[in-house]
Structure formats: structure tokens, C-alpha cells
Design a protein around this motif. Structure first.
Motif, mmCIF file in Angstrom:
data_model
loop_
_atom_site.group_PDB
_atom_site.id
_atom_site.type_symbol
_atom_site.label_atom_id
_atom_site.label_comp_id
_atom_site.label_asym_id
_atom_site.label_seq_id
_atom_site.Cartn_x
_atom_site.Cartn_y
_atom_site.Cartn_z
ATOM 1 N N THR A 191 6.751 3.389 -5.122
ATOM 2 C CA THR A 191 7.222 2.894 -3.838
ATOM 3 C C THR A 191 8.742 2.881 -3.799
ATOM 4 O O THR A 191 9.392 2.607 -4.804
ATOM 5 N N HIS A 203 11.693 -0.685 0.232
ATOM 6 C CA HIS A 203 10.449 -1.201 0.780
ATOM 7 C C HIS A 203 9.834 -2.233 -0.163
ATOM 8 O O HIS A 203 9.301 -3.250 0.277
ATOM 9 N N ASN A 255 11.415 -5.748 0.167
ATOM 10 C CA ASN A 255 10.849 -6.538 1.267
ATOM 11 C C ASN A 255 9.461 -7.049 0.923
ATOM 12 O O ASN A 255 9.039 -8.113 1.377
#
Length: 350
Positions: free
Chosen positions: A129, A133, A136
């Protein structure tokens, strides 16, 4: 690398030329085949006990036929290829590419060798990932959960997340990574279930080691200087001994090649000549050349003579001399007299 050979060598599918070599013997044959220079580089990444074991096996080797060497090199190449495919896209992806390259049965054999001995690391789906992102995604989690995830991430991704966490959380997470030892599969499964509602493949029930001081050092070496300084200062208040241990490992002597010439010259003015001669006894030519280029010919010549006439020096004394010079470098950096380049930082001129 020797571990990779060992991992896949105890299973079926041996060729006649293998002579039923075990994993350690295959690793020894591989090292002999690739030559002393490459073997020496490989040894840098192995533990002392692994080096001793392989050295013993190398000493015991008898004549090796060319076809035996070829078979072991081919096995190594196939296992490395499979390992790379697995780390890139998982086991299914690796199987698909290996089937195209080597055929169906061969692909199955290789995957079976690896998956029977190698554990797929937890949080595999999270490691792919984007860090922004993921930040968060996890920044509201408990610091222990964040520390567990960062310990399994690649250091360059973990550093991005760590430096963007709230300041009051950064040092807490850093401390938890540094003091982390082993985490049970049950805890890993529960964290994965909560975060992604699915499990990563765990091929064994063995406890998984992650974190520790080396892990947080590798991460901190990649964060920006401001975040590093803030984290270290907070750790100094909370756990001075841990902070000191981390600081000692943050910049190793060989990293001196990252300094520019002016910085090297400033450092040299602070360093005792005898300590420098000891410190250079065990480093590679690149580091020595960097030092010699920033000295006068006369001074460089005298230093080389000191190193030559000094004779053998205990490794402990060499490491102590190197650490003294590292301490000088960090002191000069903290006072703003020199700049130590860090990966991922934009070069600013002010």
C-alpha cells in the motif's frame, strides 16, 4: 543467500549430479563456485555462526564435478527467481510466472520448496500500500499497533509514516519498535483481521521476530533530520540508555563517504591521527580513498605509514576508534558545522 539455498535443498526433485548434498553443502559449493570476492561480500550479510558453519563446510569439500556445480547454480537461480516473484506479487503471482518460464511441474516443485520452509511475512497486503494512504489508515490506531505494522514494513515506507505521525506519537512508536522482541501469531492474526478483515498466510506457528533497535535505526536513518532529532530528544527523556544505543548505531563509520569534502576536512581537524589509523584498518578502499583525498599528500603518506607499521589491531580497538570518530561527526552535525546527507531529503541550500 546461503539460507535461500538451504531452504530449498532438503526436498525432492534432486538431480543425479546433486549426490544428495544437504543445504549447507550446497551453500558451500555455491560460494566456492562464485569465487572469493563475491563470497566475501555475501559473508558481510551473515551471522558469525553462519560464517563458521559455511567455512567448515567449504574446508570439508572434496572435488566437485562441473555438472554438480551447474546443477546447484541452476537451483539457486530458480529459487532466487521464485523468491523475487513471491516478494513482488505473492505466491500465486510467482507460480504463474514460473509456469511460463519453467513449466507447470517445475514451478510447483520450486514453490513447494519455498513455501514449506519460508514464512510469508505478516501484513504482506499492507506492505504493497502507498505510505500516504497507509498513514491515513493507521494513524488513529494504538501506538503499539502502529509500531507492529512499521516493524514489518520496508524501512523507506516506515520512515515516511513515522515522520508524518503527530509529534506526541512519534517517540512512543519509535520506543515500542526498539523494545519489540517477538509477537505471537495470535496477536498478528488479530491485528490483521481488524485492519484488513483477512489473514495473511502463515505457514507455521513459530513466533515471528521483528522490531528491535536495528529496525528503528534503519527507519530513523531515512526520516528527515527534524523528525529524527525530535524523536531522539524525546527518547532521551523517556529512556536515556535506549536513546544512547540508538544514537550509536544511527551513523556508522563507513557512512563517512556520504560527507562532502569540506565536512570531511572539518572532521579530520578534530580527529587524533592514531585513532584515525586504527579506524581505517578494517574498512574498504572507498572509505580510505575518501579520507586520503581530503588530506595533504604528506599527511596522507604519514597516515598510510602509521597504518602499515601499526601491525595487527584488535577488532574491538578498531570499532572503538571508529565510534569516537562517529561521535565527532554527530557532534559537528548537531552544532550545524557539517551536514550529513540522508536518503529521501531534498538538497536545500540556504
Amino acid at each position: 543467500m546461503a539460507k535461500t539455498i538451504d531452504a530449498g535443498s532438503e526436498y525432492g526433485g534432486k538431480k543425479k549430479s546433486d549426490k544428495n548434498y544437504n543445504g549447507r553443502q550446497k551453500a558451500a559449493i555455491f560460494l566456492v563456485t562464485v569465487g572469493s570476492e563475491i563470497s566475501a561480500e555475501i559473508f558481510k550479510y551473515l551471522r558469525e555462526d553462519e560464517i563458521e558453519t559455511l567455512t567448515f563446510e567449504i574446508a570439508r569439500l572434496e572435488t566437485i564435478e562441473p555438472d554438480q556445480k551447474d546443477a546447484i547454480l541452476q537451483e539457486f537461480q530458480e529459487l532466487m527467481m521464485a523468491n523475487q516473484f513471491i516478494s513482488t506479487g505473492g505466491i500465486d503471482y510467482a507460480r504463474e510466472l514460473l509456469e511460463k518460464a519453467l513449466g507447470g511441474q517445475k514451478a510447483v516443485d520450486i514453490i513447494n520448496r519455498l513455501t514449506s520452509s519460508l514464512q510469508v511475512r505478516p501484513f504482506d497486503f499492507i506492505r504493497r500500500t502507498d505510505p500516504a494512504h497507509l498513514l491515513n489508515f493507521i494513524q488513529q490506531e494504538h501506538p503499539q499497533t502502529i509500531a507492529l505494522i512499521l516493524a514489518y514494513l520496508e524501512p523507506n515506507k516506515a520512515s515516511v509514516i513515522l515522520q508524518n505521525l503527530p509529534h506526541e506519537v512519534q517517540s512512543d512508536v519509535a520506543r515500542r519498535i526498539a523494545t519489540m522482541d517477538r509477537t505471537s501469531p495470535e496477536v498478528l492474526r488479530e491485528v490483521e483481521r481488524v485492519l484488513e478483515k483477512k489473514l495473511s498466510t502463515l505457514s507455521s506457528e513459530d513466533y515471528t521476530a521483528a522490531g528491535g533497535v536495528p529496525s528503528i535505526v534503519e527507519i530513523l536513518n531515512l526520516v528527515d533530520r527534524a523528525s529524527e532529532k525530535q524523536i531522539i530528544e524525546s527518547l532521551e527523556d523517556e529512556d536515556p540508555e535506549l536513546a544512547e544505543e540508538i544514537k550509536k548505531r544511527m551513523f556508522v563509520f563507513e557512512d563517512i563517504v556520504m560527507l562532502d569534502d569540506k565536512a570531511i576536512q572539518k572532521v579530520m581537524r578534530e580527529v587524533d591521527g592514531q585513532e584515525l589509523a586504527k579506524a581505517l584498518k578494517s574498512v574498504d578502499q572507498e572509505v580510505q580513498d575518501k579520507i586520503f583525498r581530503n588530506m595533504s599528500k604528506r599527511a596522507a603518506g604519514m597516515l598510510k605509514e602509521d597504518m602499515e607499521f601499526m601491525g595487527p589491531v584488535r577488532l574491538k580497538d578498531v570499532e572503538e576508534a571508529q565510534q569516537k570518530i562517529v561521535s565527532i561527526i554527530r557532534k559537528l552535525e548537531d552544532s550545524g558545522e557539517i551536514v550529513v546527507a540522508r536518503a529521501g531529503e531534498d538538497e536545500l541550500v540556504v
